[in-house]
Scaffold this active site. Structure first.
Site, short mmCIF file in Angstrom:
data_model
loop_
_atom_site.label_atom_id
_atom_site.label_comp_id
_atom_site.label_asym_id
_atom_site.label_seq_id
_atom_site.Cartn_x
_atom_site.Cartn_y
_atom_site.Cartn_z
N HIS A 196 43.38 40.61 34.44
CA HIS A 196 44.13 41.53 34.09
C HIS A 196 43.70 40.92 32.49
O HIS A 196 44.15 41.44 31.45
CB HIS A 196 45.25 41.93 33.96
N CYS A 223 48.76 47.54 42.51
CA CYS A 223 49.23 46.54 40.93
C CYS A 223 49.80 47.88 40.81
O CYS A 223 50.26 48.75 40.94
CB CYS A 223 47.68 46.90 40.50
N LEU A 224 50.65 46.97 39.92
CA LEU A 224 52.11 47.05 39.35
C LEU A 224 51.23 48.65 38.69
O LEU A 224 52.20 49.46 38.23
CB LEU A 224 52.88 47.00 38.65
N GLN A 277 49.85 44.30 31.03
CA GLN A 277 50.26 45.81 31.49
C GLN A 277 51.29 45.62 31.20
O GLN A 277 52.26 47.64 31.26
CB GLN A 277 50.91 45.26 32.68
N HIS A 333 43.90 37.40 39.98
CA HIS A 333 44.19 39.00 40.31
C HIS A 333 44.52 39.43 38.52
O HIS A 333 45.01 39.97 38.05
CB HIS A 333 45.53 39.19 41.08
N GLU A 334 46.09 38.22 38.60
CA GLU A 334 46.75 38.06 36.45
C GLU A 334 45.50 38.19 35.71
O GLU A 334 45.39 38.53 35.29
CB GLU A 334 47.85 37.29 36.93
N GLY A 392 53.72 38.90 40.78
CA GLY A 392 52.82 38.88 39.13
C GLY A 392 52.81 40.03 38.57
O GLY A 392 53.20 40.36 38.66
O1 K2U Z 1 49.58 42.26 38.18
C1 K2U Z 1 50.15 43.08 38.90
O2 K2U Z 1 50.03 44.23 39.51
C2 K2U Z 1 51.34 42.60 40.33
C3 K2U Z 1 51.13 42.45 41.54
C4 K2U Z 1 49.91 41.02 41.83
C5 K2U Z 1 49.33 41.47 43.06
C6 K2U Z 1 48.52 42.26 43.51
C7 K2U Z 1 48.16 42.29 44.93
C8 K2U Z 1 48.04 40.96 45.49
C9 K2U Z 1 48.51 40.05 44.80
C10 K2U Z 1 48.90 39.78 42.80
C11 K2U Z 1 51.67 43.26 42.15
O3 K2U Z 1 53.03 42.32 42.35
S1 K2U Z 1 51.41 43.91 43.10
C12 K2U Z 1 52.86 44.32 44.23
C13 K2U Z 1 52.48 43.22 45.74
C14 K2U Z 1 53.84 42.72 46.43
C15 K2U Z 1 53.10 42.01 47.33
C16 K2U Z 1 52.12 41.39 48.03
C17 K2U Z 1 50.52 41.53 47.18
C18 K2U Z 1 51.66 43.51 46.21
ZN ZN Z 2 47.49 44.12 38.88
#
Ligand code: K2U
Ligand code: ZN
Length: 177
Positions: free
Chosen positions: A141, A95-96, A51, A137-138, A46
């Site tokens: 943000h 979170c990225l 971001q 989560h998104e 996501g």
């Molecule tokens: O918003 C973001 O930073 C993207 C996250 C989204 C996310 C975080 C936690 C749980 C679900 C989605 C990134 O995708 S973090 C990397 C990731 C990859 C696989 C599973 C969980 C998190």
């Molecule tokens: Zn995030």
């Protein structure tokens, strides 16, 4: 399409509520494309426009993880949660914008979301499992909220101080190169 740099916490733009999207024009479509490319490259499942420094209410997702399943890239313009289940679920989130830090977050297990698609059509869908966690989560943000806001202030402070050091070291690293 091009990769966009992902902002790192702490950054005031990650704490600012994003503005609703007005017109769905070519620049928005280019931003959505770039966000999907940036998300896959990270890799992530996501990404929200703030971001990448764009304070508009736009998110992208693709939570398909099975290799033998077709990817399902989704672009949600002005997403709104219209219903949440009473049942909750716990997921270890990352979170990225806060790399290498993870914490268990409890959220409603299922949510219904309404949004506008890039073709201008109104959409509404219920999400469960990892999709439900990701879309919440998104949307957090878009409202300037981070997953670390769902954990204790002590742990949030520790993570923030470590991220401040990481950003200082990265800035110094660039100077030293
Ligand atoms: O918003 C973001 O930073 C993207 C996250 C989204 C996310 C975080 C936690 C749980 C679900 C989605 C990134 O995708 S973090 C990397 C990731 C990859 C696989 C599973 C969980 C998190
Ligand atoms: Zn995030």
């Amino acid at each position: 399409m091009s990769l966009r740099p992902i902002l790192l916490h702490p950054d005031p733009r990650l704490r600012t509520a994003a503005r609703p999207v007005g017109a769905i024009d070519d620049s928005l479509r280019r931003l959505a494309d770039d966000m999907l490319e940036t998300m896959y490259d990270a890799p992530g499942i996501g990404l929200a426009a703030p971001q990448v420094g764009q304070l508009v209410r736009l998110i992208v997702m693709d939570c398909v993880k099975a290799e033998d399943e077709a990817p399902r890239p989704m672009v949600l313009v002005n997403p709104e949660i219209t219903w949440t289940s009473d049942e909750t679920g716990v997921y270890e989130e990352g979170c990225l914008s806060i790399p290498e830090h993870y914490a268990e977050v409890t959220r409603p297990a299922e949510v219904a979301v309404r949004w506008t698609a890039l073709d201008g059509s109104a959409q509404e869908e219920r999400f469960a499992g990892l999709w439900a966690t990701c879309v919440q989560h998104e949307i957090d943000h878009l409202d300037g909220r981070l997953f670390i806001d769902h954990i204790s202030a002590v742990r949030r402070g520790m993570i923030t101080r470590k991220m401040e050091k990481l950003k200082r070291d990265r800035a110094r690293g660039i100077e030293r190169a």
